[in-house]
Every structure is written in C-alpha cells, then in structure tokens.
Design a protein around this motif. Sequence first.
Motif, PDB file in Angstrom:
ATOM      1  N   LYS A 203       0.625  -1.308  -0.061  1.00 14.80           N
ATOM      2  CA  LYS A 203       0.019   0.106  -0.189  1.00 14.80           C
ATOM      3  C   LYS A 203       0.840   1.212   0.061  1.00 14.80           C
ATOM      4  O   LYS A 203       0.630   2.396  -0.656  1.00 14.80           O
ATOM      5  CB  LYS A 203      -0.856  -0.050   1.175  1.00 14.80           C
ATOM      6  CG  LYS A 203      -1.957  -1.271   1.384  1.00 14.80           C
ATOM      7  CD  LYS A 203      -2.936  -1.157   2.407  1.00 14.80           C
ATOM      8  CE  LYS A 203      -4.118  -2.073   2.113  1.00 14.80           C
ATOM      9  NZ  LYS A 203      -4.883  -1.982   3.508  1.00 14.80           N
ATOM     10  N   HIS A 204       1.942   1.406   0.725  1.00 19.41           N
ATOM     11  CA  HIS A 204       2.718   2.241   0.750  1.00 19.41           C
ATOM     12  C   HIS A 204       3.215   2.844  -0.587  1.00 19.41           C
ATOM     13  O   HIS A 204       3.521   3.888  -0.861  1.00 19.41           O
ATOM     14  CB  HIS A 204       3.975   1.978   1.722  1.00 19.41           C
ATOM     15  CG  HIS A 204       4.888   3.215   2.098  1.00 19.41           C
ATOM     16  ND1 HIS A 204       4.720   4.264   2.915  1.00 19.41           N
ATOM     17  CD2 HIS A 204       6.260   3.299   1.563  1.00 19.41           C
ATOM     18  CE1 HIS A 204       5.664   5.022   2.685  1.00 19.41           C
ATOM     19  NE2 HIS A 204       6.586   4.561   2.033  1.00 19.41           N
ATOM     20  N   ASN A 206       2.348   1.381  -3.376  1.00 18.78           N
ATOM     21  CA  ASN A 206       1.369   1.351  -4.562  1.00 18.78           C
ATOM     22  C   ASN A 206       1.734   0.332  -5.729  1.00 18.78           C
ATOM     23  O   ASN A 206       1.800   0.677  -6.794  1.00 18.78           O
ATOM     24  CB  ASN A 206       1.002   2.665  -5.296  1.00 18.78           C
ATOM     25  CG  ASN A 206      -0.250   2.485  -6.000  1.00 18.78           C
ATOM     26  OD1 ASN A 206      -1.167   2.004  -5.665  1.00 18.78           O
ATOM     27  ND2 ASN A 206      -0.366   3.449  -7.286  1.00 18.78           N
ATOM     28  N   SER A 260      -0.549  -8.371  -3.212  1.00 14.00           N
ATOM     29  CA  SER A 260      -1.013  -6.733  -3.920  1.00 14.00           C
ATOM     30  C   SER A 260      -1.548  -6.056  -2.640  1.00 14.00           C
ATOM     31  O   SER A 260      -1.847  -6.675  -1.569  1.00 14.00           O
ATOM     32  CB  SER A 260      -2.007  -7.030  -4.797  1.00 14.00           C
ATOM     33  OG  SER A 260      -3.253  -7.576  -4.352  1.00 14.00           O
ATOM     34  N   ALA A 261      -1.614  -4.779  -2.893  1.00 12.58           N
ATOM     35  CA  ALA A 261      -2.286  -3.954  -1.911  1.00 12.58           C
ATOM     36  C   ALA A 261      -3.925  -4.266  -1.593  1.00 12.58           C
ATOM     37  O   ALA A 261      -4.308  -3.981  -0.552  1.00 12.58           O
ATOM     38  CB  ALA A 261      -2.115  -2.527  -2.155  1.00 12.58           C
ATOM     39  N   GLU A 262      -4.480  -4.832  -2.439  1.00 19.49           N
ATOM     40  CA  GLU A 262      -5.662  -5.313  -2.216  1.00 19.49           C
ATOM     41  C   GLU A 262      -6.025  -6.529  -1.594  1.00 19.49           C
ATOM     42  O   GLU A 262      -7.058  -6.828  -1.470  1.00 19.49           O
ATOM     43  CB  GLU A 262      -6.399  -5.309  -3.749  1.00 19.49           C
ATOM     44  CG  GLU A 262      -6.655  -4.024  -4.471  1.00 19.49           C
ATOM     45  CD  GLU A 262      -7.091  -3.653  -5.855  1.00 19.49           C
ATOM     46  OE1 GLU A 262      -7.346  -4.763  -6.107  1.00 19.49           O
ATOM     47  OE2 GLU A 262      -7.340  -2.761  -6.147  1.00 19.49           O
ATOM     48  N   LEU A 397      -4.135  -2.421  -8.123  1.00 23.68           N
ATOM     49  CA  LEU A 397      -4.237  -0.869  -8.068  1.00 23.68           C
ATOM     50  C   LEU A 397      -4.246  -0.205  -9.433  1.00 23.68           C
ATOM     51  O   LEU A 397      -3.544   0.823  -9.193  1.00 23.68           O
ATOM     52  CB  LEU A 397      -2.994  -0.340  -6.977  1.00 23.68           C
ATOM     53  CG  LEU A 397      -3.167  -0.936  -5.798  1.00 23.68           C
ATOM     54  CD1 LEU A 397      -1.684  -0.531  -5.258  1.00 23.68           C
ATOM     55  CD2 LEU A 397      -4.092  -0.576  -4.941  1.00 23.68           C
TER      56      LEU A 397
END
Length: 399
Positions: A203-204, A206, A260-262, A397
Amino acid sequence: MLRLTPLLFCLLLTSPLYAADLAYFDLKAAPESLLATYVDAEGAARLQGVRRVVVPQFRVEFQVRAESSASDGRYLGGGQHASASNSAYVHLKGVDDALLQKLTDQAYATFLRDMAAQGVEVIGPEKLAEVPAYEPILRVGKASGESLETKDSISRFFAPTGGRVYALLRRSDKDRQGFGSSLATGFSDAQKEIPNAELALAKHYNAPCMKVLLTVSPARVKAGASAGGGIIGAAVSLMSSSEVRPGMTVTEESRFVFRSAEHSVNDFKMFGGKRFFGKKVRDFTEEGDSAIFLKQDVRVADSVSLSGMQETTSGYNKLSNALAPLTALTLGVSSKHVEYTVEADPALFEQVVGAEIQAANRLLITRLRQVSDGVGVQAEPNQVAEKSGGESSSGLLGF
C-alpha cells in the motif's frame, strides 16, 4: 512371523542411482525457449501492467542435506503385518557460509540488473530499512546463515547482505517441521505480522510486494515404499525404491510470490490446495495472491565436485540393506537406507551454482514480464464476473 513360500512371495527392491532419460537444463538457452517447460503462473491476470515491485525478501535456501523417506504397512489378517520403509540422503560438503553469502549477493545483484533490463523497478531491502512498515520484517526475520531441519532436508538460508530471511518452511514442509529445528517456535507469531507488513509495504508504494524464494539442492532425491497383501495371510509384496539423480538443482519449490495492496491477509479463497484427479493444485494463499514458479526442477550436468557423488552409506546400513530380502521373506519387513556425499570444490561450486541460480531467476523474470504485458494471460472467473457487474478488478491498484 510370516510363513510364506517363495512361490507366493513377490519382492521388488530397487535402488537406481539415476535415470538416464532425465534431461538436464541448458544454461546457455534463451529463457523464452524454456518457459513452457519450466515455468508456470497462478493469478497471472493480477500482474498485468506491473512495472514496479517491492521485494522485502530475496531468499536462497541451500540444502546441505537433501533427503527423502517413505514407509507403508498393511495388516494381512491372522495377526500378520507387512511393512516397507526406505530413505535416501545426499550430503553437501565443502561449502561455508562465506561462499553461500557471496553467491546470494551475486544472485541478487544479477536479479536487479535483469529486472531493470525488463523494465521493472525493484524496491529492495537496501531501500526499505528506514520505512516503518518494514520494521516487523527486520525484527522477526533472521540473519543469513539460519539453519532449519525438516523431514526433507537440512538447509541454510541466506539473504543479500543487510537483508533478512523469514517464513523458512517450504510449502511441502509446512506440517512436517523437524523437532530438532531451532525455529520450532517463533514463526507462529509471524503468521500474521509478516503478511500485514507485506500488505502495508504494497500500500505504501502502490506496488505489489514480491518475495523471491529459491531452493538449491545437491541432487534430486526421491524415495518410495509400499507393502500389500494378496490372499489374506498367504502372500505379501514389498517394494522400496530410491531415486538419487546427480546434479545441482534449483528445485520446483522456487518462486516469485506477490501480495498486492488489495489482498487480505485472511484471504484463503484465491486458489487451490485441493487435489483434482490425483494432481495437486499449488496453493500460495498463505504467501500472497499471485505467483510465478518453477513447475519442474532446473538441474544441471556441470559438476561441482572433483570426485563426483560418492556413496557413503554406513557399514551398518549396508548390512541392513543386504538383509532386507531375508527380513522381508521371514518377517514381512523391508527397510533400506542409502547415503551419498558430494564434496564440492569451492571454485566449481561458485561457478556452476552461480550460473544456475541466475538462469532460474531469468526464467521467472521473463515470465513476469510476459504476464505483465498480458502475454498468455486469461482473466480469472471472479474477475470476469466483477467486470460484467460494472466494477473494475485489475488486481494491482490499476497497474
């Protein structure tokens, strides 16, 4: 004791050193020409458009004892029982931590160059040290040289200088950790803390978090054993086999795994872990939501030893092996154990293993670039369903 006549007894005891028809990997071949044979992907649709990855772990596992064991037993009725067991070890000698660290550093440097050549930016451990989200990995992870014993191997784990290694158990060892391991405890706490850290890093930046996990073995070792009865109490068949195939091997446990960030750390629905028609479906759900992995061993013919692989089975085990047909006939018990040793020459080991690790990495990197470009990638069923409902599900993302 089993009372069997020779005519009713069927015994197969085989121990081939290697199979002549097993192909060796061609280190000089172009990666594109070998991808179909050696590389596969799960969740590839989620990797389309990726041009940047966070790599919190680049880990090389060096097996210093590769092993395999198997056993089987059958009750035949009338209080009679038949059992067969078999095991094989290959020991790697002549290498020290300094050499293994050097090989890991060289492999990482080449990995960075190869990723850059494919147009993929890498944010590696050397860039993450000051990022708060990386702190759990620094705290929970282990320094290079950490040793782990399982029922499949004794291994030493290395990260590039300054990096950390974590989650040391391979998928196949998840439920089979040896009692002698120094890591018998400690990793239970990492089960959530480390995935949370990987998710925070994704997340940081992306960008997907990508772990590079490579396993190097001194040989391919497989063991098999089976016991079965015919007419109850009348006949028994025992079989044990060892398959020890010389050649340094980057094993099929080697892979790139992406979070992944998701991705949810509690998501175990992405794929598999089941068996369909006897074929195991690879399960990466505890590691991430996508993976690019070797689907068969990368094994090279170039020798790392001046003396080659030598049988070093102890005298006691040789005697026990020689008596196996007799104990099978009289007691219904077959037990075999063989050992081999590869005494590596450090210069040869560095040259051959260094080239092999780099070649295996290039296979995985080339496939990553292909799936990033959408080559040979099909949308997953859940993604098709989501898109038909008017929602975007690019997976990473919007890359």
